[in-house]
Design an enzyme around this catalytic site. Structure first.
Site, PDB file in Angstrom:
ATOM      1  N   TYR A  50      36.353  54.728  15.870  1.00 17.20           N
ATOM      2  CA  TYR A  50      37.777  54.919  16.145  1.00 17.20           C
ATOM      3  C   TYR A  50      38.134  56.398  16.296  1.00 17.20           C
ATOM      4  CZ  TYR A  50      39.079  50.021  15.348  1.00 17.20           C
ATOM      5  OH  TYR A  50      39.232  48.663  15.448  1.00 17.20           O
ATOM      6  N   ASN A 113      44.558  42.384  11.739  1.00 19.42           N
ATOM      7  CA  ASN A 113      44.796  41.573  12.933  1.00 19.42           C
ATOM      8  C   ASN A 113      43.561  40.848  13.457  1.00 19.42           C
ATOM      9  OD1 ASN A 113      43.470  43.684  14.165  1.00 19.42           O
ATOM     10  ND2 ASN A 113      45.208  44.361  15.389  1.00 19.42           N
ATOM     11  N   HIS A 116      38.960  42.754  17.092  1.00 23.90           N
ATOM     12  CA  HIS A 116      39.046  43.921  17.980  1.00 23.90           C
ATOM     13  C   HIS A 116      38.429  43.530  19.300  1.00 23.90           C
ATOM     14  CE1 HIS A 116      38.549  47.999  19.579  1.00 23.90           C
ATOM     15  NE2 HIS A 116      37.400  47.544  20.030  1.00 23.90           N
ATOM     16  N   GLU A 127      31.930  51.277  23.700  1.00 28.13           N
ATOM     17  CA  GLU A 127      31.920  50.565  22.427  1.00 28.13           C
ATOM     18  C   GLU A 127      30.655  49.726  22.258  1.00 28.13           C
ATOM     19  OE1 GLU A 127      36.761  50.259  21.905  1.00 28.13           O
ATOM     20  OE2 GLU A 127      35.633  48.435  22.339  1.00 28.13           O
TER      21      GLU A 127
END
Length: 139
Positions: A50, A113, A116, A127
């Protein structure tokens, strides 16, 4: 056109034993799982992943959360995989996510949440490379 995108089943979903339900959803939607592994990220790995959010108010909380339990990392392959995965996941805020999306169904909050997903083809490539070698992603 087939694309490959990254999905991460996050710690809140891991704690609530939602792995199978989420993987099943992707399979029902026609994705092929091209690679998958469970990994306990170090804080440094989460911070590296991140890195674009470093300096933002939520960075420390986000990286602490991502490194709090093992996560499931998946390379999902399919037609227009990035966009389709974003649609299936739903909005970052589960209260704003469409009915039937993963986040509307399972997520507890913006911070927890559940999932991802890469937000572009360029992000997906970066990623995926962060977690998988090219030989680990099957075609």
């Amino acid at each position: 056109m087939d694309e490959v995108t990254l999905a991460i089943i996050k710690p809140d979903a891991m704690r609530r034993n939602l792995i199978g339900k989420i993987i099943g959803r992707y399979e029902e939607e026609g994705f092929r799982i091209a690679a998958m592994k469970m990994k306990k990220l170090s804080r440094e790995e989460a911070e590296g992943f991140y890195a674009e959010h470093r300096g933002k108010s939520f960075f420390d909380e986000l990286t602490a959360f991502l490194s709090s339990t093992p996560v499931v990392l998946m390379a999902l392959k399919g037609e227009n995989a990035v966009k389709r995965n974003r649609d299936i996941m739903g909005a970052t805020n589960p209260a704003q996510a469409a009915d039937g999306t993963i986040r509307r169904t399972y997520a507890k909050s913006i911070g927890e949440n559940t999932i991802h997903g890469s937000d572009s083809v360029v992000s997906a490539e970066r990623e995926l490379g962060y977690f998988f070698s090219k030989t680990e992603i099957y075609s």
